[in-house]
Write an enzyme that holds these catalytic residues in place. Structure first.
Site, PDB file in Angstrom:
ATOM      1  N   ARG A  30       0.720  -1.106   0.034  1.00 30.30           N
ATOM      2  CA  ARG A  30      -0.193   0.133   0.298  1.00 30.30           C
ATOM      3  C   ARG A  30       0.971   1.169  -0.088  1.00 30.30           C
ATOM      4  O   ARG A  30       1.136   1.633   1.250  1.00 30.30           O
ATOM      5  CB  ARG A  30      -1.197  -0.379   1.480  1.00 30.30           C
ATOM      6  N   ASP A  33       1.407   4.297   2.619  1.00 25.51           N
ATOM      7  CA  ASP A  33       2.013   2.726   4.424  1.00 25.51           C
ATOM      8  C   ASP A  33       3.291   3.290   3.879  1.00 25.51           C
ATOM      9  O   ASP A  33       4.114   3.827   5.147  1.00 25.51           O
ATOM     10  CB  ASP A  33       1.368   2.367   4.416  1.00 25.51           C
ATOM     11  N   THR A  34       3.564   2.613   3.287  1.00 25.96           N
ATOM     12  CA  THR A  34       5.606   1.998   3.062  1.00 25.96           C
ATOM     13  C   THR A  34       6.268   2.322   1.874  1.00 25.96           C
ATOM     14  O   THR A  34       7.258   2.030   1.438  1.00 25.96           O
ATOM     15  CB  THR A  34       5.218   0.447   2.828  1.00 25.96           C
ATOM     16  N   GLY A  63     -11.472   4.593  -7.987  1.00 23.31           N
ATOM     17  CA  GLY A  63     -12.217   4.052  -9.241  1.00 23.31           C
ATOM     18  C   GLY A  63     -11.578   3.653 -10.618  1.00 23.31           C
ATOM     19  O   GLY A  63     -12.195   3.044 -11.240  1.00 23.31           O
ATOM     20  N   GLU A  97      -4.086  -7.950  -6.162  1.00 21.12           N
ATOM     21  CA  GLU A  97      -3.051  -8.373  -5.794  1.00 21.12           C
ATOM     22  C   GLU A  97      -2.850  -9.118  -5.305  1.00 21.12           C
ATOM     23  O   GLU A  97      -2.511 -10.374  -5.753  1.00 21.12           O
ATOM     24  CB  GLU A  97      -2.417  -7.518  -6.162  1.00 21.12           C
TER      25      GLU A  97
END
Length: 202
Positions: A30, A33-34, A63, A97
């Site tokens: 993500r 976050d990282t 979207g 994913e």
């Protein structure tokens, strides 16, 4: 030692037939976050070690449908590092994913290396903490596709049951990254065809 950076035939664990791959590892994460710290440091460390990683630097807009090339890259990878962070499950693209990664694990023998980054794997496994609210929102947005949301739930639970790393157990990210790379090499390197291995300076 490092992994050779070109396509080779690799036997699938499910069928025994050979398949082509382009990457040693696909990075699933993500971005908010990282991306700027942990994933960037991990990606650079992988490159220095001679491990060819796929990292999509393009953030998907709200979207937008996940790109086919992103899913294809999973199929073309020997392994996947899945960095599950606090907001990972809030992204439908990350969940798509992850579902694809688990499918390739079953069908193509892809290796999965989960990293639980600032999140407790037991919370993922038992859908505690923020996870019930996150999936409630997914169900509200996809009222006609609750089965897909359930599949996402199951995918998270499955990966939480795999052996991996919990970032809270490491005082320094560099040591965590070193251990991840060493474990990847010990798991994958010995399985590569002999002529795809080479010695390089690290």
């Amino acid at each position: 030692m490092a992994l050779e950076e070109h396509e080779v035939d690799y036997p699938s664990s499910s069928s025994g037939s050979a398949r082509r791959w382009k990457y040693h590892v696909f990075l699933s994460f993500r971005g908010e976050d990282t991306r700027r710290r942990f994933i960037d440091h991990l990606f650079c460390a992988l490159q220095r070690t001679g491990i060819k990683a796929f990292r999509d630097d393009e953030e998907l807009e709200r979207g937008q449908v996940i790109k086919p090339s992103r899913l294809q890259a999973i199929e073309e990878s020997l392994s996947a590092i899945v960095a599950i962070s606090p907001n990972y499950a809030s992204s439908t693209w990350c969940l798509e994913e992850l579902s694809k990664i688990l499918h390739c694990k079953k069908e193509l023998g892809l290796h999965i290396f989960p990293i639980f980054y600032d999140v407790d794997p037991s919370d993922i496994r038992h859908q505690r903490g923020s996870f019930p609210e996150v999936f409630k929102k997914h169900e509200e947005k996809l009222p006609q596709d609750k089965m897909k949301v359930q599949n996402w739930r199951d995918a998270l639970k499955e990966v939480a049951n795999l052996s991996g790393w919990h970032s809270d157990n490491w005082h320094h990210e560099t040591k965590l990254i070193e251990d991840v790379i060493e474990k990847m090499r010990s798991k994958i390197y010995d399985k590569l065809p002999f002529d795809s291995q080479r010695l390089v300076g690290i």
